[in-house]
Design an enzyme around this catalytic site. Structure first.
Site, PDB file in Angstrom:
ATOM      1  N   TRP A   1       0.821  -1.221   0.000  1.00 18.05           N
ATOM      2  CA  TRP A   1       0.000   0.000   0.000  1.00 18.05           C
ATOM      3  C   TRP A   1       0.847   1.259   0.000  1.00 18.05           C
ATOM      4  CZ3 TRP A   1      -4.217  -1.195  -2.011  1.00 18.05           C
ATOM      5  CH2 TRP A   1      -4.784  -2.435  -1.755  1.00 18.05           C
TER       6      TRP A   1
ATOM      7  N   ASP B   1      -1.981   6.531   6.450  1.00 19.31           N
ATOM      8  CA  ASP B   1      -3.012   5.644   5.921  1.00 19.31           C
ATOM      9  C   ASP B   1      -3.338   4.662   7.052  1.00 19.31           C
ATOM     10  OD1 ASP B   1      -4.513   3.661   4.741  1.00 19.31           O
ATOM     11  OD2 ASP B   1      -3.082   3.207   3.136  1.00 19.31           O
TER      12      ASP B   1
ATOM     13  N   LYS C   1     -13.061  -1.851   6.644  1.00 24.66           N
ATOM     14  CA  LYS C   1     -12.478  -2.810   7.581  1.00 24.66           C
ATOM     15  C   LYS C   1     -13.043  -2.569   8.984  1.00 24.66           C
ATOM     16  CE  LYS C   1      -8.623  -2.347   4.528  1.00 24.66           C
ATOM     17  NZ  LYS C   1      -8.784  -3.506   3.664  1.00 24.66           N
TER      18      LYS C   1
HETATM   19  N1  PMP Z   1      -4.407   1.149   2.258  1.00 17.95           N
HETATM   20  C1  PMP Z   1      -4.489   0.023   2.998  1.00 17.95           C
HETATM   21  C2  PMP Z   1      -3.635  -0.106   4.224  1.00 17.95           C
HETATM   22  C3  PMP Z   1      -5.358  -1.000   2.613  1.00 17.95           C
HETATM   23  O1  PMP Z   1      -5.433  -2.106   3.337  1.00 17.95           O
HETATM   24  C4  PMP Z   1      -6.145  -0.842   1.465  1.00 17.95           C
HETATM   25  C5  PMP Z   1      -7.151  -1.867   1.004  1.00 17.95           C
HETATM   26  N2  PMP Z   1      -7.124  -3.077   1.506  1.00 17.95           N
HETATM   27  C6  PMP Z   1      -6.013   0.331   0.721  1.00 17.95           C
HETATM   28  C7  PMP Z   1      -5.148   1.310   1.151  1.00 17.95           C
HETATM   29  C8  PMP Z   1      -6.811   0.561  -0.529  1.00 17.95           C
HETATM   30  O2  PMP Z   1      -8.086   0.823  -0.156  1.00 17.95           O
HETATM   31  P1  PMP Z   1      -9.287   1.022  -1.199  1.00 17.95           P
HETATM   32  O3  PMP Z   1      -9.576  -0.320  -1.746  1.00 17.95           O
HETATM   33  O4  PMP Z   1     -10.358   1.581  -0.324  1.00 17.95           O
HETATM   34  O5  PMP Z   1      -8.830   1.982  -2.229  1.00 17.95           O
END
Ligand code: PMP
Length: 360
Positions: free
Chosen positions: A102, A170, A194
């Site tokens: 991420w 994040d 989540k």
């Molecule tokens: N950051 C983290 C730490 C994640 O776990 C995720 C998705 N699992 C995301 C960003 C991306 O999120 P989204 O699918 O809402 O764009």
């Protein structure tokens, strides 16, 4: 079929009582005579819902008054671009810590808008630990971290000393799972799917002085100021998702708030990690001091047994235990809504599986 224990990394389990409450209000919300889904976002009934949701976020998470709470769309992934578009402005340079998939994505996106300094990186050990977080150099616009790596199962426990440099986090996969001093951050963001509710809402908590820095070339919808000035109502917000986030906040309050849920999360994680550390069959993959309380990756002796485990667990009502497609093995995501009973059942199942397949 009865409800299973859902270990999905996201979208993930929601408390059954919240789902039932929403079901009861699905067709007619209180005295409104319609579903929340059918309401105009400009109606007073809906305004009350979004106001209440924001107020409970502020109260549960301890958000100081000089921070705005925004409800956006585009997922956490859109923030990978919105953060640099709005904040990589004065020096056109930002400091990133790379702790997994991420942050890699966030770094790639930021590079489109300016210079990225990667201050620490744990890719040398397939991201199974959290690196030391250095103090940033002078002349960077912000310091970016991902507080919990959903895929590799690490988390950051010691925040860096960033001085005047705003810390951006994040927190998609561990927001509201443990106490956080919001005032240490310039901005926090998280996809809701989540710990906060259904997919479709992205929560932004941003210090007011960081709003309004974006150049005019930034598209209106990608400017935090647009949404801050209009109470997240510049356009139609994800109305039903916000309502569900409000319900989750009420549930958190009823469960002892962040401190209460943190104790429960610790108990769940300790139970699972302790078993993994004692087992000669299963292995936890992450450095003990950096282990996530939310996402617990682990391995069995080989791919064949891993696949067998995932399949048999699923048949026993313990679902979505397959690891992320990029790392394999298994991963149990045990967010706020996973009851202790789910983890107890998982550990009991793992013990049994170990006994039956030892030496196989
Ligand atoms: N950051 C983290 C730490 C994640 O776990 C995720 C998705 N699992 C995301 C960003 C991306 O999120 P989204 O699918 O809402 O764009």
């Amino acid at each position: 079929m009865s409800r299973v224990f859902n270990f999905s990394a996201g979208p993930s389990a929601l408390p059954e009582e919240i789902l039932k409450e929403a079901a009861n209000e699905m067709v007619e919300f209180r005295s409104a005579g319609m579903s929340v889904m059918e309401m105009s976002h400009r109606s007073s009934d809906y305004q009350a819902i979004i106001d209440e949701t924001e107020a409970s976020i502020r109260s549960v998470f301890g958000v100081p008054n000089h921070y705005k709470v925004l409800f956006l769309q585009g997922g956490a992934s859109l923030q990978f671009a919105m953060v640099p578009l709005n904040l990589m402005v004065d020096h056109k340079k930002a400091y990133y810590i790379n702790t997994g998939a991420w942050t890699k994505k966030a770094i790639a996106e930021a590079k489109k808008f300016g210079e990225v300094i990667v201050g620490a990186d744990s890719s040398d050990e397939t991201f199974n630990y959290t690196p030391q977080l250095p103090t940033p150099p002078n002349g960077v616009d912000y310091y970016y971290i991902c507080s919990n790596n959903t895929i590799y199962g690490t988390r950051i426990t010691d925040l860096p000393q960033t001085g005047e440099v705003p810390l951006i986090a994040d927190m998609s996969s561990n927001i509201m799972s443990e106490p956080v001093d919001v005032s240490r951050y310039g901005m926090i963001f998280a996809g809701a799917q989540k710990n906060l509710g259904p997919a479709g809402v992205t929560l932004i908590i941003i210090r007011e002085d960081l709003i309004g820095k974006a150049p005019d070339s930034v598209p209106t919808m990608l400017n935090y100021k647009t949404h801050a000035d209009s109470g997240s109502m510049f356009n139609t917000p994800p109305t039903y998702g916000i309502y569900m986030v409000g319900k989750m906040m009420k549930w958190l309050q009823a469960n002892g708030g962040i401190e209460g849920i943190y104790q429960k999360n610790r108990e769940k994680a300790d139970l699972l990690y302790q078993f993994l550390d004692e087992s000669s069959f299963f292995n936890a993959t992450v450095n003990p001091k950096d282990r996530s309380l939310m996402n617990v990756p682990f391995l069995g002796p080989n791919d064949e047994l891993n696949a067998k485990f995932v399949k048999e667990a699923s048949q026993a009502g313990l679902v979505n235990l397959k690891g992320h497609r990029s790392v394999g093995g298994m991963r149990a995501s045990i967010y706020n809504a996973m009851p202790l009973e789910g983890v107890q059942k998982l550990v009991a199942f793992m013990k049994q599986f170990e006994k039956e397949n030892q030496g196989a």
